[in-house]
Design a protein around this motif. Structure first.
Motif, short mmCIF file in Angstrom:
data_model
loop_
_atom_site.label_atom_id
_atom_site.label_comp_id
_atom_site.label_asym_id
_atom_site.label_seq_id
_atom_site.Cartn_x
_atom_site.Cartn_y
_atom_site.Cartn_z
N GLU A 173 0.81 -1.22 0.00
CA GLU A 173 0.00 0.00 0.00
C GLU A 173 0.85 1.27 0.00
O GLU A 173 0.49 2.26 -0.63
N THR A 174 1.98 1.25 0.70
CA THR A 174 2.87 2.41 0.71
C THR A 174 3.43 2.66 -0.69
O THR A 174 3.46 3.81 -1.16
N ASP A 175 3.84 1.63 -1.35
CA ASP A 175 4.36 1.73 -2.73
C ASP A 175 3.27 2.23 -3.67
O ASP A 175 3.51 3.08 -4.52
N GLN A 220 0.68 4.13 -2.86
CA GLN A 220 0.44 5.55 -2.59
C GLN A 220 1.55 6.42 -3.18
O GLN A 220 1.30 7.47 -3.76
N HIS A 221 2.79 5.96 -3.03
CA HIS A 221 3.93 6.70 -3.58
C HIS A 221 3.78 6.87 -5.09
O HIS A 221 3.97 7.97 -5.62
#
Length: 176
Positions: free
Chosen positions: A120-122, A124-125
């Motif tokens: 999820e972080t990737d 969003q980035h």
């Protein structure tokens, strides 16, 4: 030249960068944005995939796609989109002898860049990167002012505030 092997993961989410061959001063993608939309719709009807985020700039574009479970074939989708887009355009582009001998157009770079989204972080980035790209390239001062992206849809869903990533900071939140 080594044989390039693309990553394969069924049902994965992918970030893509797709470029025109001649990038300097080229505005073909935004000039022909409706043709591009149609080509994507046709390919999604042939072989479904979800579009999570996108931006089209004058000479390159970025996309986030999620493929269906059991499907890893994004290369065929991109080949068809690029081929369909090129059909019907006047043959006025410069073509190398190699492209001429192969009967190829001189519109697209042959390859594209892909990155499998890890978490999820990737995700969003890469979504932020996509939406900030018109500001990064100096096309607009406010992300919301670029008409050829999914930013407005993300604002409507509450993902972003309407004034996200605007001048004077010109920095994506979370960027280093």
């Amino acid at each position: 030249m080594p044989d390039y092997r693309r990553a394969r993961a069924t049902g994965a989410t992918w970030f893509f960068t797709v470029n025109l061959l001649e990038r300097h001063g080229n505005t073909l993608l935004v000039d022909e944005i409706e043709r591009l939309r149609t080509c994507l719709q046709v390919e999604r009807a042939r072989r479904p995939f979800a579009i999570l985020a996108w931006v089209v700039l004058p000479e390159h574009m970025h996309w986030l796609w999620r493929l269906p479970p059991g499907d890893s074939d994004y290369s065929t989708r991109w080949r068809r989109i690029k081929t369909d887009f090129s059909r019907g355009l006047p043959r006025s582009e410069r073509r190398s002898k190699v492209r001429q001998s192969r009967g190829e157009r001189g519109i697209w770079q042959r390859r594209f860049w892909e990155h499998q989204i890890r978490d999820e972080t990737d995700l969003q980035h890469h979504t932020d990167y996509i939406h900030f790209n018109p500001v990064k390239h100096g096309l607009v001062a406010r992300t919301a002012d670029w008409p050829h992206s999914s930013f407005a849809a993300h604002v409507e869903r509450g993902v972003y505030a309407p004034d996200w990533a605007t001048a004077p900071s010109l920095k994506v939140p979370g960027d280093r």
